[in-house]
Design an enzyme around this catalytic site. Sequence first.
Site, mmCIF file in Angstrom:
data_model
loop_
_atom_site.group_PDB
_atom_site.id
_atom_site.type_symbol
_atom_site.label_atom_id
_atom_site.label_comp_id
_atom_site.label_asym_id
_atom_site.label_seq_id
_atom_site.Cartn_x
_atom_site.Cartn_y
_atom_site.Cartn_z
ATOM 1 N N CYS A 137 -5.222 5.652 3.819
ATOM 2 C CA CYS A 137 -5.001 6.976 3.242
ATOM 3 C C CYS A 137 -4.310 7.820 4.298
ATOM 4 O O CYS A 137 -4.876 8.099 5.346
ATOM 5 C CB CYS A 137 -6.313 7.626 2.814
ATOM 6 S SG CYS A 137 -6.091 9.260 2.073
ATOM 7 N N GLU B 182 -0.096 7.325 -2.221
ATOM 8 C CA GLU B 182 0.085 6.001 -1.641
ATOM 9 C C GLU B 182 1.501 5.541 -1.968
ATOM 10 O O GLU B 182 2.086 5.973 -2.964
ATOM 11 C CB GLU B 182 -0.964 5.026 -2.192
ATOM 12 C CG GLU B 182 -1.054 3.722 -1.420
ATOM 13 C CD GLU B 182 -1.236 3.916 0.070
ATOM 14 O OE1 GLU B 182 -0.219 3.871 0.803
ATOM 15 O OE2 GLU B 182 -2.382 4.132 0.508
#
Length: 222
Positions: A2, A104
């Site tokens: 992340c 992402e």
Amino acid sequence: MCGRYTLLADEVDILREFDLEEPIDSYQPSFNVAPGQNVFAIIHDGNEKRAGYLRWGLVPSWAKDEKIGYKMINARSETAHEKPSFKKLLSRKRCLIVADSFYEWKRDGKEKQPKRIQLAGRKLFAFAGLWDKWQQEDQNLFTCTILTKDANEYMQDIHHRMPIILPKDKEEEWIASRERDASKWHHFLETLEADAFTSYNVDTYVNAAKNNDAGCIAPLTD
């Protein structure tokens, strides 16, 4: 992993969602939260919840140089209970890092397509995080990292890793429990049920951390 996320919710919604009584000092929504920035987090001091800001990128208390934080924005949950950098924190310094979506990048040949990923069933959520206090001379620095795990079935198509998002009914236990056995926290993380995700493509505009406006979350159209 992340490496970017958003927190766009109104302050009052955050206070209500996480049962906080005190206003958030200098709260500013963000379309593009990036490593090295101060992030809104919640800890428990043994008596009550405390909310405030931690710098994203863990600087362990024993580190000689704070620059190590840029290499420690994430921690692998599978080994955190064994690593010296994280084991003690897993026992005593767990936090909630508040967000409402994360980004992402899905590889497509030589290109990487950014996606905005949200929970299908709730707007606000919390990443499972660890924090620490670093002191050097008269400088005190409070930092954090986000725990990650292997991607679930949904995320596997996008990336092989994903941040750990705590189920709503596990948030209080994560920060308030007095359990000190790091191996039990490892088991806790391993057995969490992930919420359902939803996602859509966004422009590579989000790639630059300096960009922090609605252009980051605008759906990409053909």
